[in-house]
Scaffold this motif. Structure first.
Motif, PDB file in Angstrom:
ATOM      1  N   GLN A  89       0.471  -1.431  -0.099  1.00  0.00           N
ATOM      2  CA  GLN A  89      -0.052  -0.095   0.054  1.00  0.00           C
ATOM      3  C   GLN A  89       0.708   1.398   0.215  1.00  0.00           C
ATOM      4  O   GLN A  89       0.551   1.799  -0.565  1.00  0.00           O
ATOM      5  N   ARG A  90       1.671   1.574   0.409  1.00  0.00           N
ATOM      6  CA  ARG A  90       2.920   2.111   0.429  1.00  0.00           C
ATOM      7  C   ARG A  90       3.843   2.704  -0.692  1.00  0.00           C
ATOM      8  O   ARG A  90       3.384   4.219  -1.279  1.00  0.00           O
ATOM      9  N   LEU A  91       3.549   1.823  -1.664  1.00  0.00           N
ATOM     10  CA  LEU A  91       4.379   1.838  -2.504  1.00  0.00           C
ATOM     11  C   LEU A  91       3.410   1.747  -3.472  1.00  0.00           C
ATOM     12  O   LEU A  91       4.018   3.205  -4.658  1.00  0.00           O
ATOM     13  N   ALA A  92       2.301   2.307  -3.541  1.00  0.00           N
ATOM     14  CA  ALA A  92       1.161   2.029  -4.417  1.00  0.00           C
ATOM     15  C   ALA A  92       0.814   3.256  -4.449  1.00  0.00           C
ATOM     16  O   ALA A  92       0.532   4.660  -5.052  1.00  0.00           O
ATOM     17  N   GLY A  94       2.622   6.201  -3.039  1.00  0.00           N
ATOM     18  CA  GLY A  94       4.013   6.631  -2.712  1.00  0.00           C
ATOM     19  C   GLY A  94       4.899   6.942  -4.944  1.00  0.00           C
ATOM     20  O   GLY A  94       5.823   6.938  -4.124  1.00  0.00           O
ATOM     21  N   VAL A  95       3.894   5.633  -5.165  1.00  0.00           N
ATOM     22  CA  VAL A  95       4.620   5.593  -6.659  1.00  0.00           C
ATOM     23  C   VAL A  95       4.934   7.237  -7.260  1.00  0.00           C
ATOM     24  O   VAL A  95       6.011   7.308  -8.060  1.00  0.00           O
ATOM     25  N   SER A  96       4.170   8.632  -7.244  1.00  0.00           N
ATOM     26  CA  SER A  96       4.850   9.468  -7.433  1.00  0.00           C
ATOM     27  C   SER A  96       5.996  10.735  -6.661  1.00  0.00           C
ATOM     28  O   SER A  96       6.103  11.011  -7.072  1.00  0.00           O
ATOM     29  N   THR A  97       5.795   9.699  -5.383  1.00  0.00           N
ATOM     30  CA  THR A  97       6.603  10.948  -4.672  1.00  0.00           C
ATOM     31  C   THR A  97       7.289  10.415  -3.582  1.00  0.00           C
ATOM     32  O   THR A  97       8.559  10.959  -2.984  1.00  0.00           O
ATOM     33  N   LEU A  98       7.867   8.363  -4.178  1.00  0.00           N
ATOM     34  CA  LEU A  98       9.079   8.294  -3.412  1.00  0.00           C
ATOM     35  C   LEU A  98      10.222   8.362  -4.633  1.00  0.00           C
ATOM     36  O   LEU A  98       9.964   8.000  -5.833  1.00  0.00           O
ATOM     37  N   SER A  99      11.486   9.053  -4.113  1.00  0.00           N
ATOM     38  CA  SER A  99      12.339   8.457  -4.851  1.00  0.00           C
ATOM     39  C   SER A  99      12.219   7.074  -5.310  1.00  0.00           C
ATOM     40  O   SER A  99      12.009   5.707  -4.629  1.00  0.00           O
ATOM     41  N   GLN A 100      13.208   6.691  -6.422  1.00  0.00           N
ATOM     42  CA  GLN A 100      13.605   5.496  -6.583  1.00  0.00           C
ATOM     43  C   GLN A 100      13.983   4.409  -5.744  1.00  0.00           C
ATOM     44  O   GLN A 100      14.364   3.235  -5.396  1.00  0.00           O
ATOM     45  N   ASP A 101      15.623   4.990  -5.156  1.00  0.00           N
ATOM     46  CA  ASP A 101      16.062   3.745  -4.098  1.00  0.00           C
ATOM     47  C   ASP A 101      14.939   3.450  -2.858  1.00  0.00           C
ATOM     48  O   ASP A 101      15.331   2.831  -2.885  1.00  0.00           O
ATOM     49  N   GLN A 103      11.909   2.893  -3.313  1.00  0.00           N
ATOM     50  CA  GLN A 103      10.921   2.040  -3.978  1.00  0.00           C
ATOM     51  C   GLN A 103      11.400   0.929  -4.516  1.00  0.00           C
ATOM     52  O   GLN A 103      11.351   0.074  -4.027  1.00  0.00           O
ATOM     53  N   ALA A 104      12.643   1.108  -4.777  1.00  0.00           N
ATOM     54  CA  ALA A 104      14.018  -0.232  -4.527  1.00  0.00           C
ATOM     55  C   ALA A 104      13.961  -0.712  -3.269  1.00  0.00           C
ATOM     56  O   ALA A 104      13.952  -1.930  -3.115  1.00  0.00           O
ATOM     57  N   ARG A 105      14.133  -0.338  -2.165  1.00  0.00           N
ATOM     58  CA  ARG A 105      14.167  -0.481  -1.332  1.00  0.00           C
ATOM     59  C   ARG A 105      12.580  -1.270  -0.463  1.00  0.00           C
ATOM     60  O   ARG A 105      13.243  -2.245  -0.187  1.00  0.00           O
ATOM     61  N   LEU A 106      11.999  -0.491  -0.591  1.00  0.00           N
ATOM     62  CA  LEU A 106      10.581  -1.186   0.096  1.00  0.00           C
ATOM     63  C   LEU A 106      10.650  -2.334  -0.816  1.00  0.00           C
ATOM     64  O   LEU A 106       9.772  -3.464  -0.346  1.00  0.00           O
ATOM     65  N   THR A 107      10.110  -2.860  -1.644  1.00  0.00           N
ATOM     66  CA  THR A 107      10.060  -3.915  -2.946  1.00  0.00           C
ATOM     67  C   THR A 107      10.964  -4.946  -2.469  1.00  0.00           C
ATOM     68  O   THR A 107       9.934  -5.766  -2.696  1.00  0.00           O
TER      69      THR A 107
END
Length: 224
Positions: A89-92, A94-101, A103-107
């Protein structure tokens, strides 16, 4: 002896505790065979083995004890599943607000938790099956003796298991169903003793984040 062995094999193959209600099993129990031919001196009966095992007083007690023994691990699985859902849910969100790093960490964190959940689910199910098998073995062996004595005393030449998947029975009259008789006779022959317990599964290390309260549940949470 061969008939007794066949009946016990049916018990081991078909009986279980978690996820089965007596009402569901009763609905499956409308199976049957034709009465014995006029040339035979005996009669044929039907028993729902699964219902018989879990409905005895000993079976009910064993079911409750097993659920209590596995409650902490069940809660651990539920908590892991909740963490994975929250990460998704956090990834979804923050898809436009989280940095790529980030997003990768959370993934990566979610993938790690998913593998951990899968491993713990497999271990949980193996231990549940083993503990159920121990209880079924204990009750099933004694139920054979009760059924054998009942059949001989009441003139039965065969008693078929209506809960067995491989039993080719299409209809059975309630008049030839002996399930309740066997449950009653089993409880009379083997009354519950104070302090009796079921075999305990080997303890598993719980995650440090796992809360202690353990709501009872019959199945592990859905896989992510």
């Amino acid at each position: 002896m061969n008939c007794r062995k066949l009946f016990f094999t049916t018990i081991l193959a078909g009986a279980f505790f978690f996820g089965v209600s007596a009402s569901t099993l009763r609905a499956q129990g409308s199976s049957a065979a034709a009465p014995a031919s006029s040339g035979a001196s005996g009669k044929i009966g039907v028993i729902n083995v699964r219902q018989a095992i879990i409905t005895t007083s000993e079976g009910k007690q064993a079911s409750a004890e097993l659920q209590s023994q596995f409650a902490a691990r069940q809660t651990e699985l539920e908590n892991l599943n909740k963490q994975i859902t929250e990460l998704r849910q956090r990834l979804a969100a923050g898809v436009s607000t989280l940095s790529q790093d980030e997003q990768a960490r959370l993934t990566r964190q979610g993938e790690l938790l998913a593998r951990q959940l899968q491993r713990k689910q497999d271990e949980y199910q193996e231990d549940v099956n083993a503990s159920q098998g121990d209880v079924i073995d204990k009750i099933g062996r004694k139920m054979i003796d009760v059924l054998d004595r009942y059949a001989r005393e009441n003139g039965y030449v065969a008693i078929l298991d209506s809960s067995a998947q491989n039993t080719p029975i299409l209809y059975a009259s309630n008049q030839i169903d002996v399930t309740q008789d066997i449950i009653r006779l089993y409880d009379q022959a083997y009354p519950l003793k104070a302090g009796s317990t079921t075999p305990k599964p080997a303890p598993k290390p719980a995650a440090s984040t796992t809360p202690k309260p353990a709501p009872t549940a019959s199945q592990p949470p859905a896989k992510p």
